[in-house]
Design an enzyme around this catalytic site. Structure first.
Site, PDB file in Angstrom:
ATOM      1  N   GLY A  10       0.785  -1.239   0.000  1.00 55.34           N
ATOM      2  CA  GLY A  10       0.000   0.000   0.000  1.00 55.34           C
ATOM      3  C   GLY A  10       0.812   1.283   0.000  1.00 55.34           C
ATOM      4  O   GLY A  10       0.257   2.352   0.237  1.00 55.34           O
ATOM      5  N   SER A  16       1.810   8.230   2.099  1.00 52.79           N
ATOM      6  CA  SER A  16       1.031   7.005   2.357  1.00 52.79           C
ATOM      7  C   SER A  16       1.157   6.560   3.814  1.00 52.79           C
ATOM      8  O   SER A  16       2.258   6.565   4.383  1.00 52.79           O
ATOM      9  CB  SER A  16       1.535   5.859   1.473  1.00 52.79           C
ATOM     10  OG  SER A  16       1.264   6.109   0.123  1.00 52.79           O
ATOM     11  N   ILE A  17       0.041   6.126   4.387  1.00 55.59           N
ATOM     12  CA  ILE A  17       0.075   5.571   5.749  1.00 55.59           C
ATOM     13  C   ILE A  17       1.020   4.363   5.783  1.00 55.59           C
ATOM     14  O   ILE A  17       1.777   4.177   6.737  1.00 55.59           O
ATOM     15  CB  ILE A  17      -1.354   5.182   6.192  1.00 55.59           C
ATOM     16  CG1 ILE A  17      -2.212   6.450   6.360  1.00 55.59           C
ATOM     17  CG2 ILE A  17      -1.319   4.376   7.488  1.00 55.59           C
ATOM     18  CD1 ILE A  17      -3.689   6.188   6.665  1.00 55.59           C
ATOM     19  N   ASP A  61      -0.528  -6.110  -7.790  1.00 56.81           N
ATOM     20  CA  ASP A  61      -1.900  -5.611  -7.896  1.00 56.81           C
ATOM     21  C   ASP A  61      -2.757  -6.645  -7.180  1.00 56.81           C
ATOM     22  O   ASP A  61      -2.791  -7.816  -7.590  1.00 56.81           O
ATOM     23  CB  ASP A  61      -2.307  -5.478  -9.367  1.00 56.81           C
ATOM     24  CG  ASP A  61      -3.694  -4.882  -9.508  1.00 56.81           C
ATOM     25  OD1 ASP A  61      -4.592  -5.270  -8.725  1.00 56.81           O
ATOM     26  OD2 ASP A  61      -3.890  -4.043 -10.393  1.00 56.81           O
ATOM     27  N   ALA A  92     -11.993   2.875  -4.646  1.00 56.49           N
ATOM     28  CA  ALA A  92     -13.367   2.874  -5.163  1.00 56.49           C
ATOM     29  C   ALA A  92     -13.391   3.813  -6.363  1.00 56.49           C
ATOM     30  O   ALA A  92     -12.578   4.744  -6.442  1.00 56.49           O
ATOM     31  CB  ALA A  92     -14.352   3.357  -4.100  1.00 56.49           C
ATOM     32  N   TYR A 153     -18.510   8.899   1.888  1.00 54.11           N
ATOM     33  CA  TYR A 153     -17.606   7.749   2.026  1.00 54.11           C
ATOM     34  C   TYR A 153     -18.271   6.505   1.404  1.00 54.11           C
ATOM     35  O   TYR A 153     -17.600   5.597   0.921  1.00 54.11           O
ATOM     36  CB  TYR A 153     -17.246   7.528   3.495  1.00 54.11           C
ATOM     37  CG  TYR A 153     -15.976   6.729   3.693  1.00 54.11           C
ATOM     38  CD1 TYR A 153     -14.754   7.204   3.246  1.00 54.11           C
ATOM     39  CD2 TYR A 153     -16.003   5.488   4.325  1.00 54.11           C
ATOM     40  CE1 TYR A 153     -13.593   6.469   3.420  1.00 54.11           C
ATOM     41  CE2 TYR A 153     -14.840   4.752   4.511  1.00 54.11           C
ATOM     42  CZ  TYR A 153     -13.644   5.244   4.053  1.00 54.11           C
ATOM     43  OH  TYR A 153     -12.499   4.512   4.235  1.00 54.11           O
ATOM     44  N   LYS A 160     -15.235  -1.092   4.220  1.00 51.29           N
ATOM     45  CA  LYS A 160     -14.519  -1.100   5.508  1.00 51.29           C
ATOM     46  C   LYS A 160     -15.267  -1.946   6.533  1.00 51.29           C
ATOM     47  O   LYS A 160     -14.647  -2.589   7.389  1.00 51.29           O
ATOM     48  CB  LYS A 160     -14.329   0.329   6.037  1.00 51.29           C
ATOM     49  CG  LYS A 160     -13.345   1.172   5.240  1.00 51.29           C
ATOM     50  CD  LYS A 160     -11.959   0.574   5.179  1.00 51.29           C
ATOM     51  CE  LYS A 160     -10.962   1.538   4.570  1.00 51.29           C
ATOM     52  NZ  LYS A 160      -9.700   0.858   4.180  1.00 51.29           N
ATOM     53  N   ILE A 189      -6.711  11.658   7.101  1.00 51.85           N
ATOM     54  CA  ILE A 189      -5.363  12.200   6.828  1.00 51.85           C
ATOM     55  C   ILE A 189      -5.292  12.458   5.320  1.00 51.85           C
ATOM     56  O   ILE A 189      -5.756  11.622   4.531  1.00 51.85           O
ATOM     57  CB  ILE A 189      -4.268  11.174   7.204  1.00 51.85           C
ATOM     58  CG1 ILE A 189      -4.329  10.832   8.694  1.00 51.85           C
ATOM     59  CG2 ILE A 189      -2.887  11.693   6.835  1.00 51.85           C
ATOM     60  CD1 ILE A 189      -3.358   9.730   9.118  1.00 51.85           C
ATOM     61  N   THR A 191      -4.131  12.060   2.069  1.00 53.99           N
ATOM     62  CA  THR A 191      -3.279  11.175   1.261  1.00 53.99           C
ATOM     63  C   THR A 191      -3.883  11.106  -0.137  1.00 53.99           C
ATOM     64  O   THR A 191      -4.952  11.671  -0.390  1.00 53.99           O
ATOM     65  CB  THR A 191      -3.258   9.745   1.841  1.00 53.99           C
ATOM     66  OG1 THR A 191      -4.602   9.240   1.813  1.00 53.99           O
ATOM     67  CG2 THR A 191      -2.741   9.704   3.267  1.00 53.99           C
TER      68      THR A 191
HETATM   69  P1  NAD Z   1      -2.647   5.923  -0.332  1.00 52.39           P
HETATM   70  O1  NAD Z   1      -3.273   6.387  -1.601  1.00 52.39           O
HETATM   71  O2  NAD Z   1      -1.297   6.409  -0.026  1.00 52.39           O
HETATM   72  O3  NAD Z   1      -2.648   4.335  -0.254  1.00 52.39           O
HETATM   73  C1  NAD Z   1      -3.625   3.539  -0.894  1.00 52.39           C
HETATM   74  C2  NAD Z   1      -2.852   2.424  -1.557  1.00 52.39           C
HETATM   75  O4  NAD Z   1      -3.749   1.480  -2.134  1.00 52.39           O
HETATM   76  C3  NAD Z   1      -1.948   2.932  -2.694  1.00 52.39           C
HETATM   77  O5  NAD Z   1      -0.616   2.556  -2.426  1.00 52.39           O
HETATM   78  C4  NAD Z   1      -2.471   2.197  -3.919  1.00 52.39           C
HETATM   79  O6  NAD Z   1      -1.435   1.846  -4.824  1.00 52.39           O
HETATM   80  C5  NAD Z   1      -3.064   0.966  -3.255  1.00 52.39           C
HETATM   81  N1  NAD Z   1      -3.979   0.245  -4.152  1.00 52.39           N
HETATM   82  C6  NAD Z   1      -5.159   0.652  -4.672  1.00 52.39           C
HETATM   83  N2  NAD Z   1      -5.628  -0.294  -5.516  1.00 52.39           N
HETATM   84  C7  NAD Z   1      -4.727  -1.326  -5.506  1.00 52.39           C
HETATM   85  C8  NAD Z   1      -4.626  -2.581  -6.158  1.00 52.39           C
HETATM   86  N3  NAD Z   1      -5.572  -2.987  -7.025  1.00 52.39           N
HETATM   87  N4  NAD Z   1      -3.557  -3.373  -5.886  1.00 52.39           N
HETATM   88  C9  NAD Z   1      -2.590  -2.979  -5.027  1.00 52.39           C
HETATM   89  N5  NAD Z   1      -2.616  -1.793  -4.389  1.00 52.39           N
HETATM   90  C10 NAD Z   1      -3.672  -0.986  -4.623  1.00 52.39           C
HETATM   91  O7  NAD Z   1      -3.689   6.339   0.822  1.00 52.39           O
HETATM   92  P2  NAD Z   1      -3.753   5.985   2.384  1.00 52.39           P
HETATM   93  O8  NAD Z   1      -4.692   6.981   2.944  1.00 52.39           O
HETATM   94  O9  NAD Z   1      -2.398   5.858   2.941  1.00 52.39           O
HETATM   95  O10 NAD Z   1      -4.497   4.585   2.403  1.00 52.39           O
HETATM   96  C11 NAD Z   1      -3.997   3.432   3.053  1.00 52.39           C
HETATM   97  C12 NAD Z   1      -5.107   2.744   3.830  1.00 52.39           C
HETATM   98  O11 NAD Z   1      -5.487   3.562   4.927  1.00 52.39           O
HETATM   99  C13 NAD Z   1      -6.379   2.479   3.039  1.00 52.39           C
HETATM  100  O12 NAD Z   1      -6.916   1.227   3.421  1.00 52.39           O
HETATM  101  C14 NAD Z   1      -7.285   3.595   3.510  1.00 52.39           C
HETATM  102  O13 NAD Z   1      -8.657   3.310   3.351  1.00 52.39           O
HETATM  103  C15 NAD Z   1      -6.887   3.626   4.964  1.00 52.39           C
HETATM  104  N6  NAD Z   1      -7.297   4.825   5.704  1.00 52.39           N
HETATM  105  C16 NAD Z   1      -6.992   6.055   5.242  1.00 52.39           C
HETATM  106  C17 NAD Z   1      -7.407   7.174   5.948  1.00 52.39           C
HETATM  107  C18 NAD Z   1      -7.109   8.565   5.439  1.00 52.39           C
HETATM  108  O14 NAD Z   1      -7.796   9.501   5.853  1.00 52.39           O
HETATM  109  N7  NAD Z   1      -6.114   8.752   4.577  1.00 52.39           N
HETATM  110  C19 NAD Z   1      -8.126   7.023   7.143  1.00 52.39           C
HETATM  111  C20 NAD Z   1      -8.410   5.735   7.600  1.00 52.39           C
HETATM  112  C21 NAD Z   1      -7.998   4.650   6.867  1.00 52.39           C
END
Ligand code: NAD
Length: 253
Positions: A10, A16-17, A61, A92, A153, A160, A189, A191
């Protein structure tokens, strides 16, 4: 985390988180494998991986069973075993993250579930044979929209909810092998993934105002909690969703 090896799925960029958790785990001595979704993200992830010691870099992927198998084959041949797995993946279609949930398309629903929820089960199944030595820890990333209504959302909230239920079922299935499965529910956050949610800056502002800690969630806060759940410090905890949201989720009014 000295001597521990883990796969982080991810990382898209430095916001990225997954990257925040990766850096934190590496600081504590973990050896890491990072994946990149496709060539579009490859260069970014390669540049970030260069900051780590002896990283493995794998294309993945999560919609492809072949790519999942290939990634774990590579981990097996390079490392033999792994100790942890981070699932920080969600997607999504953009139109599904605007307006009403009611108009969610069949295809949009399928895509959100496949990438954001089912992939955890597929990755956990592939990781299981490699988590042999002292068990393992699997960590997923969730958000409050999986249990309460957060306007826009939408289909991601439903994904989720499925992700959090999967955490519990996987924790039950894998507990006998000392493999723990937990999730962090992070506050909003900014991102790349968050940028796809219509009205996201309003969510950030609302969160700052209403959360008991009166601030937005920071990447470092999620990374520290992630480190806790990946390490033996949390060895008695499985099947849980831990909130890292400045307390936002406790509020009723
Ligand atoms: P991010 O865009 O940095 O990370 C999302 C990642 O998902 C990316 O690296 C992307 O390449 C990957 N991804 C999407 N489709 C894919 C696929 N088919 N195959 C492989 N990888 C795929 O954003 P983020 O906010 O760091 O998201 C990381 C997680 O944290 C997610 O599950 C997100 O829902 C969750 N999250 C985010 C927040 C926020 O506010 N940013 C809050 C709570 C939870």
């Amino acid at each position: 985390m000295q001597g521990k090896k883990g796969l982080i799925v991810g990382v898209a960029n430095r916001r990225s988180i997954a990257w925040a958790i990766a850096q934190r785990a590496a600081e504590e001595g973990a050896q890491l494998a990072l994946t990149y979704q496709n060539e579009r993200f490859g260069e970014n992830v390669k540049d970030l991986a260069a900051k780590l010691e002896n990283p493995l870099l794998l294309p993945l992927d999560v919609t492809s069973d072949e790519q999942i198998d290939a990634a774990f084959e590579k981990l097996k041949s390079e490392w033999g075993t792994i100790d942890f797995l981070v699932h920080a993946v969600a997607y999504a279609l953009k139109p599904e993250l605007e307006g009403d949930f009611l108009v969610t398309s069949r295809e949009g629903y399928r895509i959100a579930q496949d990438i954001s929820s089912y992939s955890l089960t597929a990755l956990a199944r592939a990781a299981r044979p490699l988590m042999t030595e002292t068990g393992g820890s699997i960590l997923a990333l969730s958000y409050l929209g999986g249990e309460k209504v957060v306007p826009h959302y939408n289909v991601m909230g439903v994904a989720k909810a499925a992700l959090e239920a999967s955490v519990r079922y996987l924790a039950y299935d894998l507990g006998g092998e000392k493999i723990r499965v937990n999730a962090l529910s992070a506050g909003p956050i900014k991102t790349l993934a968050a940028a796809g949610i219509s009205g996201f800056s309003h969510m950030l502002e609302f969160h700052r105002q209403k959360a008991p800690l009166k601030k937005n969630t920071e990447l470092s806060e999620v990374a520290d909690a992630g480190l806790f759940l990946l390490s033996s410090m949390s060895r008695g905890i499985t099947g849980q969703v831990l909130y890292v949201d400045g307390g936002y989720s406790i509020m009723g009014m």
